[in-house]
Design a protein around this motif. Sequence first.
Motif, PDB file in Angstrom:
ATOM      1  N   PRO A 264     -35.912 -36.612  30.676  1.00  0.00           N
ATOM      2  CA  PRO A 264     -35.366 -37.337  29.616  1.00  0.00           C
ATOM      3  C   PRO A 264     -35.135 -38.830  28.845  1.00  0.00           C
ATOM      4  O   PRO A 264     -35.128 -38.075  27.964  1.00  0.00           O
ATOM      5  CB  PRO A 264     -33.491 -37.382  30.251  1.00  0.00           C
ATOM      6  CG  PRO A 264     -33.587 -37.146  31.631  1.00  0.00           C
ATOM      7  CD  PRO A 264     -35.263 -36.677  32.441  1.00  0.00           C
ATOM      8  N   LYS A 265     -36.230 -39.533  29.947  1.00  0.00           N
ATOM      9  CA  LYS A 265     -36.632 -41.707  29.261  1.00  0.00           C
ATOM     10  C   LYS A 265     -37.692 -40.757  28.414  1.00  0.00           C
ATOM     11  O   LYS A 265     -38.634 -41.574  27.979  1.00  0.00           O
ATOM     12  CB  LYS A 265     -36.402 -41.936  30.305  1.00  0.00           C
ATOM     13  CG  LYS A 265     -34.718 -42.374  30.690  1.00  0.00           C
ATOM     14  CD  LYS A 265     -34.008 -42.992  29.568  1.00  0.00           C
ATOM     15  CE  LYS A 265     -32.293 -43.323  30.006  1.00  0.00           C
ATOM     16  NZ  LYS A 265     -31.450 -43.989  28.857  1.00  0.00           N
ATOM     17  N   ILE A 266     -38.880 -39.903  28.424  1.00  0.00           N
ATOM     18  CA  ILE A 266     -39.779 -39.583  27.643  1.00  0.00           C
ATOM     19  C   ILE A 266     -38.837 -39.455  26.062  1.00  0.00           C
ATOM     20  O   ILE A 266     -38.691 -38.202  26.259  1.00  0.00           O
ATOM     21  CB  ILE A 266     -40.671 -38.632  28.197  1.00  0.00           C
ATOM     22  CG1 ILE A 266     -41.078 -39.229  29.669  1.00  0.00           C
ATOM     23  CG2 ILE A 266     -41.646 -38.502  27.406  1.00  0.00           C
ATOM     24  CD1 ILE A 266     -42.305 -37.840  30.468  1.00  0.00           C
ATOM     25  N   PRO A 267     -40.064 -40.538  25.670  1.00  0.00           N
ATOM     26  CA  PRO A 267     -39.608 -39.986  23.895  1.00  0.00           C
ATOM     27  C   PRO A 267     -40.126 -38.516  23.623  1.00  0.00           C
ATOM     28  O   PRO A 267     -41.030 -38.452  24.128  1.00  0.00           O
ATOM     29  CB  PRO A 267     -40.807 -41.065  22.916  1.00  0.00           C
ATOM     30  CG  PRO A 267     -40.131 -42.246  24.708  1.00  0.00           C
ATOM     31  CD  PRO A 267     -40.550 -41.709  25.527  1.00  0.00           C
ATOM     32  N   TYR A 268     -39.968 -38.218  21.820  1.00  0.00           N
ATOM     33  CA  TYR A 268     -40.411 -37.244  21.761  1.00  0.00           C
ATOM     34  C   TYR A 268     -41.613 -36.723  21.493  1.00  0.00           C
ATOM     35  O   TYR A 268     -42.069 -35.975  22.050  1.00  0.00           O
ATOM     36  CB  TYR A 268     -38.768 -36.616  20.674  1.00  0.00           C
ATOM     37  CG  TYR A 268     -39.813 -37.151  19.219  1.00  0.00           C
ATOM     38  CD1 TYR A 268     -40.792 -36.717  18.710  1.00  0.00           C
ATOM     39  CD2 TYR A 268     -40.047 -38.504  19.215  1.00  0.00           C
ATOM     40  CE1 TYR A 268     -41.281 -36.831  17.982  1.00  0.00           C
ATOM     41  CE2 TYR A 268     -40.170 -39.320  18.111  1.00  0.00           C
ATOM     42  CZ  TYR A 268     -40.898 -38.285  17.003  1.00  0.00           C
ATOM     43  OH  TYR A 268     -41.731 -38.440  15.740  1.00  0.00           O
ATOM     44  N   GLU A 269     -42.475 -38.337  21.200  1.00  0.00           N
ATOM     45  CA  GLU A 269     -43.839 -37.717  21.067  1.00  0.00           C
ATOM     46  C   GLU A 269     -44.444 -37.978  22.221  1.00  0.00           C
ATOM     47  O   GLU A 269     -45.697 -37.303  21.409  1.00  0.00           O
ATOM     48  CB  GLU A 269     -44.006 -39.160  20.303  1.00  0.00           C
ATOM     49  CG  GLU A 269     -44.594 -40.334  20.621  1.00  0.00           C
ATOM     50  CD  GLU A 269     -42.596 -41.314  20.291  1.00  0.00           C
ATOM     51  OE1 GLU A 269     -42.810 -41.845  20.853  1.00  0.00           O
ATOM     52  OE2 GLU A 269     -41.460 -40.422  20.271  1.00  0.00           O
ATOM     53  N   SER A 270     -44.034 -38.550  22.899  1.00  0.00           N
ATOM     54  CA  SER A 270     -45.187 -37.967  24.907  1.00  0.00           C
ATOM     55  C   SER A 270     -44.894 -36.944  25.218  1.00  0.00           C
ATOM     56  O   SER A 270     -45.631 -36.527  26.161  1.00  0.00           O
ATOM     57  CB  SER A 270     -44.857 -39.367  25.199  1.00  0.00           C
ATOM     58  OG  SER A 270     -44.772 -40.685  24.645  1.00  0.00           O
ATOM     59  N   LEU A 271     -44.611 -36.102  24.393  1.00  0.00           N
ATOM     60  CA  LEU A 271     -43.556 -34.667  25.255  1.00  0.00           C
ATOM     61  C   LEU A 271     -44.385 -33.585  25.502  1.00  0.00           C
ATOM     62  O   LEU A 271     -44.874 -33.085  26.048  1.00  0.00           O
ATOM     63  CB  LEU A 271     -42.024 -33.695  24.790  1.00  0.00           C
ATOM     64  CG  LEU A 271     -41.090 -34.394  24.878  1.00  0.00           C
ATOM     65  CD1 LEU A 271     -39.779 -34.367  24.626  1.00  0.00           C
ATOM     66  CD2 LEU A 271     -40.729 -34.444  26.778  1.00  0.00           C
ATOM     67  N   PRO A 272     -45.354 -33.055  24.158  1.00  0.00           N
ATOM     68  CA  PRO A 272     -46.723 -32.210  24.745  1.00  0.00           C
ATOM     69  C   PRO A 272     -48.013 -33.067  25.444  1.00  0.00           C
ATOM     70  O   PRO A 272     -48.667 -32.037  25.859  1.00  0.00           O
ATOM     71  CB  PRO A 272     -47.417 -32.425  22.919  1.00  0.00           C
ATOM     72  CG  PRO A 272     -46.415 -32.439  22.043  1.00  0.00           C
ATOM     73  CD  PRO A 272     -45.226 -34.134  23.071  1.00  0.00           C
ATOM     74  N   ALA A 273     -48.239 -34.514  25.447  1.00  0.00           N
ATOM     75  CA  ALA A 273     -48.931 -35.051  26.543  1.00  0.00           C
ATOM     76  C   ALA A 273     -48.524 -34.794  28.389  1.00  0.00           C
ATOM     77  O   ALA A 273     -48.909 -34.134  28.920  1.00  0.00           O
ATOM     78  CB  ALA A 273     -48.971 -36.005  26.354  1.00  0.00           C
ATOM     79  N   ALA A 274     -47.085 -34.586  28.280  1.00  0.00           N
ATOM     80  CA  ALA A 274     -46.466 -34.003  29.473  1.00  0.00           C
ATOM     81  C   ALA A 274     -46.385 -33.015  30.245  1.00  0.00           C
ATOM     82  O   ALA A 274     -46.200 -32.898  31.205  1.00  0.00           O
ATOM     83  CB  ALA A 274     -44.619 -34.912  29.710  1.00  0.00           C
TER      84      ALA A 274
END
Length: 326
Positions: A264-274
């Motif tokens: 939940p603390k990952i910023p939205y722009e990093s979700l594809p990389a996650a």
Amino acid sequence: MTHIEKQTLRDLHRPGWRGTWFVLGFGSLFYGLVAATAYCLSAQLYWALVPLIVANTLLSHSLVIAFHEAAHGSLCPWRPLNEYLGRVIGLQAFNSLTLYRELHHWHHAHLGTPRDEEFWPFTDPAQPRWKRRLAAVGELLFGTLYTPVLYLRALVRSDSRIRVGRSRRLMIWAEVLAPFVVWGGVAGVALWYGVFAYFFLGYLLPAYLAGNIQSWRKYIEHIGLTGDSWATLTRAIRPPGWHGHVMSESVLHEPYHDLHHRYPKIPYESLPAAAKVDPPRSDDVPVFPSYRAALVDLLRDLGDPKFGPAWREENVPMPVVHAEIA
């Protein structure tokens, strides 16, 4: 999980300025389209009103998602600006940033349980089906007004789980009342000067439609699921191709909502990389190629809306049957 993957996730948790530029860009475009709507209405270019209203509805919905990012503190790396942007968006969306943050904490900490009050009454097996159906109709057709009422219920009921100090409670009430005071005043002025149609088409109608889209997306992501983990309680959506990526970017990568519940603390722009580090597990829950496909899955459950592990057959209490004494 390997050491390299852990380090990658640490890097992904660092917030950037992308969300800030997103809000500034989409917000400027929104008010530009409001002005364009007013011009087309005054010039009697009625054919242009429908695409303008649709565009502003989609922009309003995207800004509501940015409000969610602000509640997580990941919209902007500078905290004061993050809070300011969140409250400005909340003013437009009839929402309190402070109250939403309190409730949203319970949503993440107790996903799908009766403590998840963002989804009341769907998480409570004690609630009858007629009440859950009525709540679904209210939220899906009148989301802009239903959502503040749902949050207020959680705040003012006698056994409220929201425990905040006096200053934060005053902040909540200020944020709750401000939209009604501000937009009520704007509506009154518009009526006084005979320009209410401009206000209605430029702001009220897109806000109403955006609130409904927000509710439908919320239901698509969760309603009908009765698993016992973040993966089985959230529909994973991965739209393929470049057009799917553009759509996902325009809604701050909400299709990665399953991973948002895992991190939940990952910023939205990093979700594809996650997602490349931790892809969805199709054996836990199917991966849908679009919101449209996930909507079809939701519609199967909408007649009896429920959410959470308490609805699993082994967890639902059996009714008490009193045998007659002969």
